[in-house]
Write an enzyme that holds these catalytic residues in place. Structure first.
Site, PDB file in Angstrom:
ATOM      1  N   ALA A   1       0.710  -1.226   0.042  1.00 54.98           N
ATOM      2  CA  ALA A   1       0.149   0.123   0.010  1.00 54.98           C
ATOM      3  C   ALA A   1       0.849   1.327   0.020  1.00 54.98           C
ATOM      4  O   ALA A   1       0.294   2.369   0.384  1.00 54.98           O
ATOM      5  CB  ALA A   1      -0.858   0.108   1.257  1.00 54.98           C
TER       6      ALA A   1
ATOM      7  N   ARG B   1      -1.558   9.988  -9.420  1.00 57.10           N
ATOM      8  CA  ARG B   1      -3.086  10.390 -10.196  1.00 57.10           C
ATOM      9  C   ARG B   1      -4.335  10.547  -9.579  1.00 57.10           C
ATOM     10  O   ARG B   1      -5.282  10.877 -10.178  1.00 57.10           O
ATOM     11  CB  ARG B   1      -2.864   9.239 -11.273  1.00 57.10           C
ATOM     12  CG  ARG B   1      -1.936   9.476 -12.202  1.00 57.10           C
ATOM     13  CD  ARG B   1      -2.295   8.750 -13.674  1.00 57.10           C
ATOM     14  NE  ARG B   1      -1.576   7.572 -13.322  1.00 57.10           N
ATOM     15  CZ  ARG B   1      -1.894   6.299 -13.957  1.00 57.10           C
ATOM     16  NH1 ARG B   1      -2.867   6.108 -14.697  1.00 57.10           N
ATOM     17  NH2 ARG B   1      -1.303   5.069 -13.471  1.00 57.10           N
TER      18      ARG B   1
ATOM     19  N   GLU C   1       8.016  -7.310 -17.440  1.00 56.91           N
ATOM     20  CA  GLU C   1       7.194  -6.114 -17.265  1.00 56.91           C
ATOM     21  C   GLU C   1       7.150  -5.304 -18.832  1.00 56.91           C
ATOM     22  O   GLU C   1       8.018  -5.580 -19.851  1.00 56.91           O
ATOM     23  CB  GLU C   1       7.938  -5.136 -16.585  1.00 56.91           C
ATOM     24  CG  GLU C   1       7.883  -5.388 -15.098  1.00 56.91           C
ATOM     25  CD  GLU C   1       6.476  -5.650 -14.545  1.00 56.91           C
ATOM     26  OE1 GLU C   1       5.707  -4.546 -14.374  1.00 56.91           O
ATOM     27  OE2 GLU C   1       5.743  -6.716 -14.293  1.00 56.91           O
TER      28      GLU C   1
ATOM     29  N   ARG D   1     -30.406   9.117   9.727  1.00 57.40           N
ATOM     30  CA  ARG D   1     -28.994   9.462   9.794  1.00 57.40           C
ATOM     31  C   ARG D   1     -28.440   8.561  11.022  1.00 57.40           C
ATOM     32  O   ARG D   1     -29.324   7.942  11.563  1.00 57.40           O
ATOM     33  CB  ARG D   1     -28.804  11.092  10.226  1.00 57.40           C
ATOM     34  CG  ARG D   1     -29.104  11.972   9.013  1.00 57.40           C
ATOM     35  CD  ARG D   1     -29.121  13.326   9.414  1.00 57.40           C
ATOM     36  NE  ARG D   1     -28.007  13.679  10.191  1.00 57.40           N
ATOM     37  CZ  ARG D   1     -27.878  14.677  10.979  1.00 57.40           C
ATOM     38  NH1 ARG D   1     -28.973  15.511  11.183  1.00 57.40           N
ATOM     39  NH2 ARG D   1     -26.850  14.907  11.688  1.00 57.40           N
TER      40      ARG D   1
ATOM     41  N   LYS E   1     -32.395  11.464  13.326  1.00 55.91           N
ATOM     42  CA  LYS E   1     -31.087  11.284  13.876  1.00 55.91           C
ATOM     43  C   LYS E   1     -31.049  10.995  15.200  1.00 55.91           C
ATOM     44  O   LYS E   1     -31.515  11.659  16.097  1.00 55.91           O
ATOM     45  CB  LYS E   1     -30.277  12.640  13.679  1.00 55.91           C
ATOM     46  CG  LYS E   1     -28.893  12.575  13.960  1.00 55.91           C
ATOM     47  CD  LYS E   1     -28.101  13.739  14.853  1.00 55.91           C
ATOM     48  CE  LYS E   1     -28.767  14.012  16.096  1.00 55.91           C
ATOM     49  NZ  LYS E   1     -27.942  14.904  16.772  1.00 55.91           N
TER      50      LYS E   1
ATOM     51  N   TYR F   1     -38.501  16.947  11.819  1.00 57.32           N
ATOM     52  CA  TYR F   1     -37.067  16.485  12.374  1.00 57.32           C
ATOM     53  C   TYR F   1     -37.127  15.878  13.464  1.00 57.32           C
ATOM     54  O   TYR F   1     -37.679  16.607  14.417  1.00 57.32           O
ATOM     55  CB  TYR F   1     -36.360  17.887  12.322  1.00 57.32           C
ATOM     56  CG  TYR F   1     -34.746  17.486  12.943  1.00 57.32           C
ATOM     57  CD1 TYR F   1     -34.167  16.610  12.269  1.00 57.32           C
ATOM     58  CD2 TYR F   1     -34.493  17.983  13.995  1.00 57.32           C
ATOM     59  CE1 TYR F   1     -32.745  16.335  12.980  1.00 57.32           C
ATOM     60  CE2 TYR F   1     -33.112  17.822  14.753  1.00 57.32           C
ATOM     61  CZ  TYR F   1     -32.517  16.759  14.006  1.00 57.32           C
ATOM     62  OH  TYR F   1     -31.208  16.491  14.614  1.00 57.32           O
TER      63      TYR F   1
ATOM     64  N   ASN G   1     -47.967   9.584  17.530  1.00 57.03           N
ATOM     65  CA  ASN G   1     -48.268   9.851  15.936  1.00 57.03           C
ATOM     66  C   ASN G   1     -47.862  11.340  16.090  1.00 57.03           C
ATOM     67  O   ASN G   1     -48.335  12.279  16.897  1.00 57.03           O
ATOM     68  CB  ASN G   1     -49.813  10.031  15.766  1.00 57.03           C
ATOM     69  CG  ASN G   1     -49.819  10.555  14.248  1.00 57.03           C
ATOM     70  OD1 ASN G   1     -49.439  11.473  13.730  1.00 57.03           O
ATOM     71  ND2 ASN G   1     -51.027   9.677  13.695  1.00 57.03           N
TER      72      ASN G   1
ATOM     73  N   ALA H   1     -47.423  16.597  10.972  1.00 61.26           N
ATOM     74  CA  ALA H   1     -46.761  17.187   9.873  1.00 61.26           C
ATOM     75  C   ALA H   1     -46.022  18.512  10.360  1.00 61.26           C
ATOM     76  O   ALA H   1     -46.654  19.247  11.227  1.00 61.26           O
ATOM     77  CB  ALA H   1     -47.482  17.571   8.741  1.00 61.26           C
TER      78      ALA H   1
ATOM     79  N   SER I   1     -49.844  19.179  14.304  1.00 61.77           N
ATOM     80  CA  SER I   1     -48.794  19.760  13.430  1.00 61.77           C
ATOM     81  C   SER I   1     -48.096  20.955  13.672  1.00 61.77           C
ATOM     82  O   SER I   1     -48.513  21.858  14.419  1.00 61.77           O
ATOM     83  CB  SER I   1     -49.589  19.927  12.125  1.00 61.77           C
ATOM     84  OG  SER I   1     -49.981  18.866  11.524  1.00 61.77           O
TER      85      SER I   1
HETATM   86  C1  UD1 Z   1       2.418  -4.521 -11.232  1.00 59.26           C
HETATM   87  C2  UD1 Z   1       3.397  -5.758 -11.710  1.00 59.26           C
HETATM   88  C3  UD1 Z   1       2.892  -5.862 -13.348  1.00 59.26           C
HETATM   89  C4  UD1 Z   1       1.221  -6.438 -13.040  1.00 59.26           C
HETATM   90  C5  UD1 Z   1       0.486  -5.114 -12.481  1.00 59.26           C
HETATM   91  C6  UD1 Z   1      -0.843  -5.551 -12.163  1.00 59.26           C
HETATM   92  C7  UD1 Z   1       5.515  -5.506 -10.602  1.00 59.26           C
HETATM   93  C8  UD1 Z   1       6.933  -5.183 -11.013  1.00 59.26           C
HETATM   94  N1  UD1 Z   1       4.841  -5.155 -11.867  1.00 59.26           N
HETATM   95  O1  UD1 Z   1       2.852  -3.361 -12.238  1.00 59.26           O
HETATM   96  O2  UD1 Z   1       3.609  -7.055 -13.795  1.00 59.26           O
HETATM   97  O3  UD1 Z   1       1.130  -6.464 -14.606  1.00 59.26           O
HETATM   98  O4  UD1 Z   1       0.924  -4.750 -11.173  1.00 59.26           O
HETATM   99  O5  UD1 Z   1      -1.511  -4.559 -11.948  1.00 59.26           O
HETATM  100  O6  UD1 Z   1       5.220  -6.053  -9.688  1.00 59.26           O
HETATM  101  N2  UD1 Z   1       3.876  -0.583  -4.255  1.00 59.26           N
HETATM  102  C9  UD1 Z   1       4.430  -0.429  -3.210  1.00 59.26           C
HETATM  103  N3  UD1 Z   1       5.805   0.230  -3.119  1.00 59.26           N
HETATM  104  C10 UD1 Z   1       6.498   0.331  -4.297  1.00 59.26           C
HETATM  105  C11 UD1 Z   1       5.748   0.049  -5.471  1.00 59.26           C
HETATM  106  C12 UD1 Z   1       4.514  -0.524  -5.510  1.00 59.26           C
HETATM  107  O7  UD1 Z   1       4.052  -0.508  -2.202  1.00 59.26           O
HETATM  108  O8  UD1 Z   1       7.713   0.895  -4.243  1.00 59.26           O
HETATM  109  C13 UD1 Z   1       2.406  -1.099  -4.248  1.00 59.26           C
HETATM  110  C14 UD1 Z   1       1.684   0.151  -5.032  1.00 59.26           C
HETATM  111  O9  UD1 Z   1       1.060   0.880  -3.764  1.00 59.26           O
HETATM  112  C15 UD1 Z   1       0.453  -1.035  -5.622  1.00 59.26           C
HETATM  113  C16 UD1 Z   1       1.163  -2.244  -5.904  1.00 59.26           C
HETATM  114  O10 UD1 Z   1       2.421  -2.250  -5.241  1.00 59.26           O
HETATM  115  O11 UD1 Z   1      -0.538  -1.491  -4.434  1.00 59.26           O
HETATM  116  C17 UD1 Z   1       1.588  -2.317  -7.207  1.00 59.26           C
HETATM  117  O12 UD1 Z   1       2.462  -1.307  -7.587  1.00 59.26           O
HETATM  118  P1  UD1 Z   1       2.505  -0.446  -9.230  1.00 59.26           P
HETATM  119  O13 UD1 Z   1       3.459   0.487  -9.221  1.00 59.26           O
HETATM  120  O14 UD1 Z   1       0.942  -0.304  -9.507  1.00 59.26           O
HETATM  121  O15 UD1 Z   1       2.824  -1.920 -10.012  1.00 59.26           O
HETATM  122  P2  UD1 Z   1       2.362  -1.873 -11.630  1.00 59.26           P
HETATM  123  O16 UD1 Z   1       3.480  -1.035 -12.360  1.00 59.26           O
HETATM  124  O17 UD1 Z   1       0.988  -1.758 -12.019  1.00 59.26           O
END
Ligand code: UD1
Ligand code: CA
Length: 451
Positions: free
Chosen positions: A12, A18, A157, A318, A336, A351, A362, A365, A390
């Site tokens: 993660a 992006r 890759e 809510r 709520k 409310y 009851n 309104a 009401s």
């Molecule tokens: C990776 C795969 C690719 C595959 C694709 C599928 C590798 C080298 N490539 O490419 O073959 O087709 O996923 O979606 O594994 N992350 C880290 N630390 C890092 C880099 C990445 O935690 O230094 C995590 C990212 O947050 C993400 C996951 O690893 O959750 C994948 O990384 P991302 O850079 O999206 O890999 P892709 O280039 O898509």
């Protein structure tokens, strides 16, 4: 081997540039839940012995959300192989299956995870089982290079692939089950001499083959490998997740007049014979009992609705709204942090906040519980069988006794005893002929101004 021989590693640490966001990508929500949590939930079904999330520098917000799961920090994002390497202090002694998942791919199912782990444990004892898929457009995914007998020889890759390799339709989904006994030995051999200058997890395949170990591919539908990089991807994942949640709800006995217009959260629960009219939205934390009818354009979050109640159209429940059996919440009613007991009716333009509406009461309104004095919230208690006329304001804290009546248009700021009538509006008076004379005067003035 048992399932407890699985360790889950969730990557993660990616920045998610992006997304154009201040929030770490993996905390963006799908069906009301951070995408990382979908991955962790699905992984939990595999009953892993350990779970580790690899986060990037400064992702403190992730710690709060995953609460209780081990985390390691990858200070700089040097690639997926480097990310897994960060778990070495936690997993050095672990010789079961290490299941590597991507936190930005929340559509993977636990069934697919299990298939992957099972494939890793088959007779040939492969070093790695890789999740493969055949996308309509292989785009820039890593390509899976297999030999004549279908075994995996390498993952290349896209940027490093030659023209022939780019023709391969079988792609790397990113997810792998790896023999923990060799994981860190192999990772220490991964270099960064490639197009991106990163340490690729995918290099493990060639390293394992050189070591004489087999590697296998498990195929899954393209949908499950779907990765989120942008808000557009997020919306697409949401659409898939909504389809799944709707299908599950309908399979469990919920009627949806127009399923595509109903939005669910991953934790929404339903009894049987629930009817959902079009355009109903469920935020997190909603529980709906048997036979509940939710009419069009209603918005619910953090609410519980008991059997046979009717909600809406145009109702808003809510957090903390607890609606009793056979109660009715009608149009333009907001509830709520309140309990509406069995059979009570709150049907129009009202409310109800920080209140109890007793059994069979009851509420007329336009009734407002005035729960907030500008500083604190206060409680309103409406007794069983009470009748609120009401356009009444109930100024909390205030208690309306069982069976009491509040006259329409009253502003009630003192408790009303059970069985009493409370009314606070001014006396009515009539002036015979007054209106006729008044309009006569106005008309005469208007005519003289025109001439
Ligand atoms: C990776 C795969 C690719 C595959 C694709 C599928 C590798 C080298 N490539 O490419 O073959 O087709 O996923 O979606 O594994 N992350 C880290 N630390 C890092 C880099 C990445 O935690 O230094 C995590 C990212 O947050 C993400 C996951 O690893 O959750 C994948 O990384 P991302 O850079 O999206 O890999 P892709 O280039 O898509
Ligand atoms: Ca990716």
């Amino acid at each position: 081997m048992t399932n407890s021989d699985v360790a889950v590693v969730v990557l993660a640490a990616g920045k998610g540039t992006r997304m154009e966001s201040e929030i770490p990508k993996v905390l963006h929500g799908v069906a009301g839940r951070p995408m990382l949590m979908h991955v962790l939930d699905a992984a939990a079904a595999v009953a892993p012995q350990r779970t580790i999330v690899v986060v990037g520098h400064g992702m403190d917000a992730v710690a709060q959300v995953v609460n209780g799961v081990a985390m390691v920090t990858q200070e700089s994002q040097l690639g997926t192989g480097h990310a897994v390497l960060q778990t070495q202090p936690e997993l050095n002694d672990f010789d079961g299956d290490v299941l590597v998942l991507f936190a930005d791919s929340p559509l993977i199912t636990s069934a697919t995870m299990r298939r992957l782990v099972d494939a890793r444990r088959n007779a040939v004892n492969p070093a790695v089982a890789v999740l493969g898929f055949r996308p309509l457009d292989p785009a820039d995914y890593g390509r899976l290079v297999t030999n004549g007998s279908g075994q995996l020889e390498a993952i290349v890759e896209f940027r490093d692939a030659d023209a022939t390799q780019r023709e391969i339709g079988l792609c790397n989904g990113g997810v792998m089950a790896i023999d923990g006994a060799v994981l860190f030995k192999y990772l220490s051999q991964v270099g960064s001499d490639n197009a991106k200058g990163e340490y690729y997890l995918t290099d493990l395949i060639e390293i394992a083959r050189r070591d004489g170990r087999e590697c296998v591919v498990v195929e899954c539908p393209e949908e499950e490998t779907y990765g989120i990089n942008s808000r557009t991807d997020l919306a697409a994942a949401e659409a898939v997740m909504q389809q799944r949640l709707r299908a599950t709800a309908m399979a469990g006995g919920v009627t949806m007049v127009d399923p595509d217009s109903v939005y669910l959260s991953s934790d929404t629960t339903f009894g049987r014979d629930v009817v959902l009219e079009p355009q109903v939205y469920f935020g997190p934390g909603v529980r709906i009992g048997d036979g509940v009818h939710i009419r069009a354009f209603s918005h619910l979050e953090g609410a519980t609705v008991a059997a046979g109640a009717t909600i809406g159209p145009y109702a808003r429940l809510r957090p903390g709204a607890d609606i009793g059996a056979a109660a009715r919440i009608g149009n333009f009613v907001e509830v709520k942090a309140s309990t509406v007991e069995t059979g009570a009716k709150v049907n129009h333009l009202t409310y109800i906040g920080d209140a109890r509406v007793g059994e069979g009461a009851n509420v007329g309104a336009g009734t407002i519980t005035c729960n907030y004095d500008g500083v604190a919230k206060h409680h309103t208690d409406i007794g069983a069988g009470a009748f609120i006329g009401s356009n009444s304001s109930l100024v909390a804290p205030v208690k309306i006794g069982d069976g009491a009546i509040v006259g329409a248009g009253s502003a009630i700021s003192r408790d009303v005893p059970a069985g009493a009538l409370a009314v606070t509006r001014a006396e009515q008076s009539e002036k015979p002929g007054w209106a006729k004379k008044f309009f006569g005067r106005l008309k005469a003035r208007s005519n003289s101004e025109k001439s």
